[in-house]
Design an enzyme around this catalytic site. Structure first.
Site, PDB file in Angstrom:
ATOM      1  N   ASP A   1       5.973 -11.017   8.688  1.00  0.00           N
ATOM      2  CA  ASP A   1       6.943 -11.556   7.725  1.00  0.00           C
ATOM      3  C   ASP A   1       6.711 -11.078   6.305  1.00  0.00           C
ATOM      4  O   ASP A   1       7.078 -11.742   5.349  1.00  0.00           O
ATOM      5  CB  ASP A   1       6.893 -13.090   7.780  1.00  0.00           C
ATOM      6  CG  ASP A   1       5.473 -13.626   7.590  1.00  0.00           C
ATOM      7  OD1 ASP A   1       4.629 -12.879   7.042  1.00  0.00           O
ATOM      8  OD2 ASP A   1       5.202 -14.773   7.987  1.00  0.00           O
TER       9      ASP A   1
ATOM     10  N   GLU B   1       5.498 -10.672  16.685  1.00  0.00           N
ATOM     11  CA  GLU B   1       5.339 -12.019  16.116  1.00  0.00           C
ATOM     12  C   GLU B   1       6.689 -12.555  15.652  1.00  0.00           C
ATOM     13  O   GLU B   1       6.871 -12.997  14.515  1.00  0.00           O
ATOM     14  CB  GLU B   1       4.319 -12.053  14.966  1.00  0.00           C
ATOM     15  CG  GLU B   1       3.819 -13.448  14.632  1.00  0.00           C
ATOM     16  CD  GLU B   1       2.869 -13.471  13.435  1.00  0.00           C
ATOM     17  OE1 GLU B   1       3.312 -13.497  12.291  1.00  0.00           O
ATOM     18  OE2 GLU B   1       1.644 -13.449  13.683  1.00  0.00           O
TER      19      GLU B   1
ATOM     20  N   GLU C   1       8.120 -15.390   2.773  1.00  0.00           N
ATOM     21  CA  GLU C   1       7.941 -14.979   4.167  1.00  0.00           C
ATOM     22  C   GLU C   1       8.994 -15.536   5.117  1.00  0.00           C
ATOM     23  O   GLU C   1       9.394 -14.855   6.066  1.00  0.00           O
ATOM     24  CB  GLU C   1       6.539 -15.362   4.656  1.00  0.00           C
ATOM     25  CG  GLU C   1       5.405 -14.543   4.043  1.00  0.00           C
ATOM     26  CD  GLU C   1       4.974 -15.026   2.664  1.00  0.00           C
ATOM     27  OE1 GLU C   1       5.488 -16.063   2.188  1.00  0.00           O
ATOM     28  OE2 GLU C   1       4.115 -14.360   2.040  1.00  0.00           O
TER      29      GLU C   1
ATOM     30  N   HIS D   1      -4.344 -17.286  -0.587  1.00  0.00           N
ATOM     31  CA  HIS D   1      -3.589 -16.214  -1.246  1.00  0.00           C
ATOM     32  C   HIS D   1      -2.095 -16.450  -1.396  1.00  0.00           C
ATOM     33  O   HIS D   1      -1.378 -15.623  -1.952  1.00  0.00           O
ATOM     34  CB  HIS D   1      -3.776 -14.901  -0.491  1.00  0.00           C
ATOM     35  CG  HIS D   1      -3.054 -14.895   0.836  1.00  0.00           C
ATOM     36  ND1 HIS D   1      -1.717 -14.632   0.943  1.00  0.00           N
ATOM     37  CD2 HIS D   1      -3.482 -15.150   2.079  1.00  0.00           C
ATOM     38  CE1 HIS D   1      -1.353 -14.717   2.209  1.00  0.00           C
ATOM     39  NE2 HIS D   1      -2.407 -15.035   2.923  1.00  0.00           N
TER      40      HIS D   1
ATOM     41  N   ARG E   1       1.752 -17.159  -2.321  1.00  0.00           N
ATOM     42  CA  ARG E   1       2.492 -17.197  -3.592  1.00  0.00           C
ATOM     43  C   ARG E   1       2.878 -18.619  -4.005  1.00  0.00           C
ATOM     44  O   ARG E   1       2.859 -18.950  -5.186  1.00  0.00           O
ATOM     45  CB  ARG E   1       3.771 -16.344  -3.490  1.00  0.00           C
ATOM     46  CG  ARG E   1       3.511 -14.894  -3.803  1.00  0.00           C
ATOM     47  CD  ARG E   1       4.716 -14.012  -3.617  1.00  0.00           C
ATOM     48  NE  ARG E   1       4.247 -12.631  -3.472  1.00  0.00           N
ATOM     49  CZ  ARG E   1       4.366 -11.702  -4.404  1.00  0.00           C
ATOM     50  NH1 ARG E   1       4.976 -11.948  -5.521  1.00  0.00           N
ATOM     51  NH2 ARG E   1       3.880 -10.496  -4.193  1.00  0.00           N
TER      52      ARG E   1
ATOM     53  N   HIS F   1      -9.166 -12.839  -2.220  1.00  0.00           N
ATOM     54  CA  HIS F   1      -8.033 -11.902  -2.104  1.00  0.00           C
ATOM     55  C   HIS F   1      -7.855 -11.172  -3.440  1.00  0.00           C
ATOM     56  O   HIS F   1      -7.980 -11.791  -4.496  1.00  0.00           O
ATOM     57  CB  HIS F   1      -6.787 -12.721  -1.755  1.00  0.00           C
ATOM     58  CG  HIS F   1      -5.618 -11.910  -1.291  1.00  0.00           C
ATOM     59  ND1 HIS F   1      -4.850 -11.153  -2.134  1.00  0.00           N
ATOM     60  CD2 HIS F   1      -5.084 -11.742  -0.046  1.00  0.00           C
ATOM     61  CE1 HIS F   1      -3.880 -10.560  -1.428  1.00  0.00           C
ATOM     62  NE2 HIS F   1      -4.003 -10.900  -0.159  1.00  0.00           N
TER      63      HIS F   1
HETATM   64  C1  UD1 Z   1       1.144 -10.133   0.970  1.00  0.00           C
HETATM   65  C2  UD1 Z   1       2.375 -10.679   1.699  1.00  0.00           C
HETATM   66  C3  UD1 Z   1       2.045 -12.000   2.382  1.00  0.00           C
HETATM   67  C4  UD1 Z   1       0.815 -11.855   3.266  1.00  0.00           C
HETATM   68  C5  UD1 Z   1      -0.338 -11.287   2.436  1.00  0.00           C
HETATM   69  C6  UD1 Z   1      -1.530 -11.022   3.317  1.00  0.00           C
HETATM   70  C7  UD1 Z   1       4.608 -10.244   0.786  1.00  0.00           C
HETATM   71  C8  UD1 Z   1       5.586 -10.583  -0.270  1.00  0.00           C
HETATM   72  N1  UD1 Z   1       3.455 -10.910   0.730  1.00  0.00           N
HETATM   73  O1  UD1 Z   1       0.842 -11.040  -0.098  1.00  0.00           O
HETATM   74  O2  UD1 Z   1       3.140 -12.393   3.192  1.00  0.00           O
HETATM   75  O3  UD1 Z   1       0.464 -13.110   3.788  1.00  0.00           O
HETATM   76  O4  UD1 Z   1       0.068 -10.045   1.855  1.00  0.00           O
HETATM   77  O5  UD1 Z   1      -2.675 -10.826   2.521  1.00  0.00           O
HETATM   78  O6  UD1 Z   1       4.870  -9.399   1.610  1.00  0.00           O
HETATM   79  N2  UD1 Z   1      -3.618  -6.203  -4.293  1.00  0.00           N
HETATM   80  C9  UD1 Z   1      -4.624  -5.292  -4.539  1.00  0.00           C
HETATM   81  N3  UD1 Z   1      -5.180  -4.639  -3.486  1.00  0.00           N
HETATM   82  C10 UD1 Z   1      -4.802  -4.850  -2.206  1.00  0.00           C
HETATM   83  C11 UD1 Z   1      -3.795  -5.805  -1.961  1.00  0.00           C
HETATM   84  C12 UD1 Z   1      -3.207  -6.451  -3.014  1.00  0.00           C
HETATM   85  O7  UD1 Z   1      -5.008  -5.070  -5.676  1.00  0.00           O
HETATM   86  O8  UD1 Z   1      -5.361  -4.233  -1.286  1.00  0.00           O
HETATM   87  C13 UD1 Z   1      -2.979  -6.897  -5.444  1.00  0.00           C
HETATM   88  C14 UD1 Z   1      -2.040  -5.956  -6.229  1.00  0.00           C
HETATM   89  O9  UD1 Z   1      -2.099  -6.262  -7.582  1.00  0.00           O
HETATM   90  C15 UD1 Z   1      -0.673  -6.323  -5.651  1.00  0.00           C
HETATM   91  C16 UD1 Z   1      -0.852  -7.820  -5.478  1.00  0.00           C
HETATM   92  O10 UD1 Z   1      -2.183  -7.976  -4.985  1.00  0.00           O
HETATM   93  O11 UD1 Z   1       0.407  -6.002  -6.493  1.00  0.00           O
HETATM   94  C17 UD1 Z   1       0.144  -8.500  -4.585  1.00  0.00           C
HETATM   95  O12 UD1 Z   1       0.290  -7.827  -3.344  1.00  0.00           O
HETATM   96  P1  UD1 Z   1       1.543  -8.217  -2.397  1.00  0.00           P
HETATM   97  O13 UD1 Z   1       1.439  -7.430  -1.137  1.00  0.00           O
HETATM   98  O14 UD1 Z   1       2.809  -8.138  -3.152  1.00  0.00           O
HETATM   99  O15 UD1 Z   1       1.327  -9.752  -2.125  1.00  0.00           O
HETATM  100  P2  UD1 Z   1       0.149 -10.549  -1.450  1.00  0.00           P
HETATM  101  O16 UD1 Z   1      -0.030 -11.773  -2.264  1.00  0.00           O
HETATM  102  O17 UD1 Z   1      -0.995  -9.660  -1.203  1.00  0.00           O
HETATM  103  N1  UDP Z   2      -9.484 -11.397   7.039  1.00  0.00           N
HETATM  104  C1  UDP Z   2     -10.414 -10.363   6.940  1.00  0.00           C
HETATM  105  N2  UDP Z   2     -11.277 -10.358   5.873  1.00  0.00           N
HETATM  106  C2  UDP Z   2     -11.272 -11.326   4.928  1.00  0.00           C
HETATM  107  C3  UDP Z   2     -10.312 -12.375   5.037  1.00  0.00           C
HETATM  108  C4  UDP Z   2      -9.436 -12.380   6.089  1.00  0.00           C
HETATM  109  O1  UDP Z   2     -10.444  -9.478   7.786  1.00  0.00           O
HETATM  110  O2  UDP Z   2     -12.080 -11.262   3.997  1.00  0.00           O
HETATM  111  C5  UDP Z   2      -8.531 -11.398   8.164  1.00  0.00           C
HETATM  112  C6  UDP Z   2      -8.409 -12.675   8.973  1.00  0.00           C
HETATM  113  O3  UDP Z   2      -9.324 -12.694  10.043  1.00  0.00           O
HETATM  114  C7  UDP Z   2      -6.962 -12.641   9.464  1.00  0.00           C
HETATM  115  C8  UDP Z   2      -6.245 -11.850   8.389  1.00  0.00           C
HETATM  116  O4  UDP Z   2      -7.243 -11.214   7.594  1.00  0.00           O
HETATM  117  O5  UDP Z   2      -6.830 -11.917  10.678  1.00  0.00           O
HETATM  118  C9  UDP Z   2      -5.407 -12.772   7.551  1.00  0.00           C
HETATM  119  O6  UDP Z   2      -4.908 -12.096   6.453  1.00  0.00           O
HETATM  120  P1  UDP Z   2      -4.305 -12.843   5.199  1.00  0.00           P
HETATM  121  O7  UDP Z   2      -4.903 -14.207   5.093  1.00  0.00           O
HETATM  122  O8  UDP Z   2      -4.442 -11.906   4.058  1.00  0.00           O
HETATM  123  O9  UDP Z   2      -2.750 -12.931   5.531  1.00  0.00           O
HETATM  124  P2  UDP Z   2      -1.859 -13.955   6.394  1.00  0.00           P
HETATM  125  O10 UDP Z   2      -2.423 -14.055   7.767  1.00  0.00           O
HETATM  126  O11 UDP Z   2      -1.837 -15.262   5.674  1.00  0.00           O
HETATM  127  O12 UDP Z   2      -0.504 -13.313   6.366  1.00  0.00           O
END
Ligand code: UD1
Ligand code: UDP
Length: 367
Positions: free
Chosen positions: A97, A119, A133, A205, A207, A238
């Site tokens: 999602d 999923e 999401e 993490h 939003r 995160h």
């Molecule tokens: C995203 C997904 C969320 C998912 C989560 C898993 C969207 C809108 N959100 O949220 O559904 O649950 O990933 O973790 O699709 N960033 C880094 N390095 C990384 C990753 C992220 O620096 O490897 C920082 C960057 O500044 C980036 C920000 O996090 O712009 C937000 O990343 P984004 O993918 O938009 O949202 P998440 O909160 O990570």
């Molecule tokens: N995870 C990981 N390392 C970490 C934290 C989480 O590998 O330090 C894994 C966790 O086991 C799960 C996935 O990341 O499978 C979840 O990702 P996240 O919480 O970022 O996203 P969500 O599942 O909420 O979309």
């Protein structure tokens, strides 16, 4: 004749949940499985792909610091359109999602490429919760040709929206495939902990928790750590700046709170195994922890994953400071309450979801 399946991944959970599917498709002799990384997450995605020894064939390098949803979506659509036209896949698959998944489904729709949603069918019924999401998965679901649903409840949601039963397959969640495979390797936890102290594992993490709710969550963790010197809180933070900066500011100086960088998947699974209790707003962790017998307090007021809540092994506690402290303290103090939530059940899968997905695609592509 060899047919081409393109698997699209953007973020950490997509890589974990698509890894078993990619491996299953690569084992098919008449399927060429290609991997496209949008890199909506840069560091987190690379970390997981490396851990599963998956090399992306194509990489869009989309991530920007603190990206907005509209800017992310528009970059994704533009780049995906070009790459899909060049690749000409017979089928595209994406999981979950995120904005990557919603954009992939839409880009495929515009080019009339059949899209398989892994999923599928998770719903809260509230478009703003989780944000964005719920909207992402509703849109992906509306546009999908195949719906790979993890649970009977997800199947029911899709049927209720008018999806034909013949387009839905009950597969289980591929995260359990990844989890069982990884847990069997018995990797070490790379963070040193005190052997005699109980560990509380934390991730956060979402939003909808940014701002005041996340500050309340941090205050709750600080309070728990101060009240219970016999525990250690391990919190892999995160990298989203809305989370990382606040977590370090509010929790960085509490001695029994260990903040660390995101863990590779195998050490994170080791951390789940080593934990006493988990406090998290993660979707994937809600699915994994019950299978390893660990109670989860979920930092949300609703969930699209009701099965473990109904079984009594996951509890929704929201982002209220006092409620989080009270519920966690109860599990730390009351062995009977703890045992009731630490039963080891797996409502989300049996570890064979990826094979079922590959079976459906093989049959379709051969016909
Ligand atoms: C995203 C997904 C969320 C998912 C989560 C898993 C969207 C809108 N959100 O949220 O559904 O649950 O990933 O973790 O699709 N960033 C880094 N390095 C990384 C990753 C992220 O620096 O490897 C920082 C960057 O500044 C980036 C920000 O996090 O712009 C937000 O990343 P984004 O993918 O938009 O949202 P998440 O909160 O990570
Ligand atoms: N995870 C990981 N390392 C970490 C934290 C989480 O590998 O330090 C894994 C966790 O086991 C799960 C996935 O990341 O499978 C979840 O990702 P996240 O919480 O970022 O996203 P969500 O599942 O909420 O979309």
């Amino acid at each position: 004749m060899t047919r081409k399946v393109l698997c699209i991944v953007g973020t950490r959970p997509e890589a974990i949940k698509m890894a078993p599917v990619i491996n299953a498709l690569k084992a098919e002799k008449n399927i060429e499985c290609r991997v496209l990384a949008t890199a909506q997450h840069r560091g987190l995605l690379d970390q997981i792909l490396k851990g599963f020894a998956i090399n992306a064939d194509l990489d869009l390098d989309i991530m920007r610091p603190n990206q907005s949803l509209a800017a992310l979506t528009s970059r994704l659509l533009r780049e995906l359109d070009g790459v899909l036209q060049a690749e000409k896949p017979d089928v595209v698959l994406a999981q979950g999602d995120t904005t990557t998944v919603m954009s992939a489904a839409l880009a495929c729709f515009y080019l009339r490429i059949p899209f398989g949603h892994v999923e599928a069918g998770l719903r809260t019924g509230d478009l703003y919760n989780p944000f964005p999401e719920e909207a992402n998965r509703v849109i992906a679901g509306k546009l999908a040709r195949w719906h790979f649903a993890p649970t009977q409840g997800a199947v029911a949601n899709l049927l209720g929206e008018g999806v034909a039963a013949s387009d839905i397959t009950l597969t289980g969640n591929t995260v359990i495939d990844a989890l069982l495979m990884t847990a069997a390797q018995d990797s070490a936890l790379t963070v040193p902990l005190d052997a005699h102290r109980r560990m509380v594992l934390v991730t956060c993490h979402r939003r909808e928790n940014f701002g005041e709710p996340f500050q309340d969550i941090c205050q709750a963790l600080k309070c728990l750590a101060e009240r219970n010197p016999d525990i250690q809180i391990l919190y892999p933070v995160h990298p989203n700046p809305n989370v990382k900066d606040v977590a370090h500011q509010l929790l960085g100086r509490t001695p029994n709170i260990i903040l660390c960088a995101p863990l590779d998947y195998a050490p994170f699974v080791a951390a789940i195994k080593r934990s006493y209790l988990i406090i998290s707003d993660s979707g994937g962790v809600q699915e994994e922890a019950p299978a390893l017998g660990k109670p989860v307090l979920v930092l949300r007021t609703e969930t699209e994953r009701p099965e473990a809540v109904d079984l009594g092994v996951v509890k929704l506690v929201g982002a209220n400071r006092d409620t989080i402290v009270e519920q966690a303290q109860h599990l730390l103090d009351d062995p009977e309450a703890y045992q009731g939530m630490a039963r080891g059940v797996s409502p989300y899968g049996d570890g064979r979801a990826a094979t079922r997905i590959a079976d459906v695609l093989r049959q379709h592509l051969q016909s």
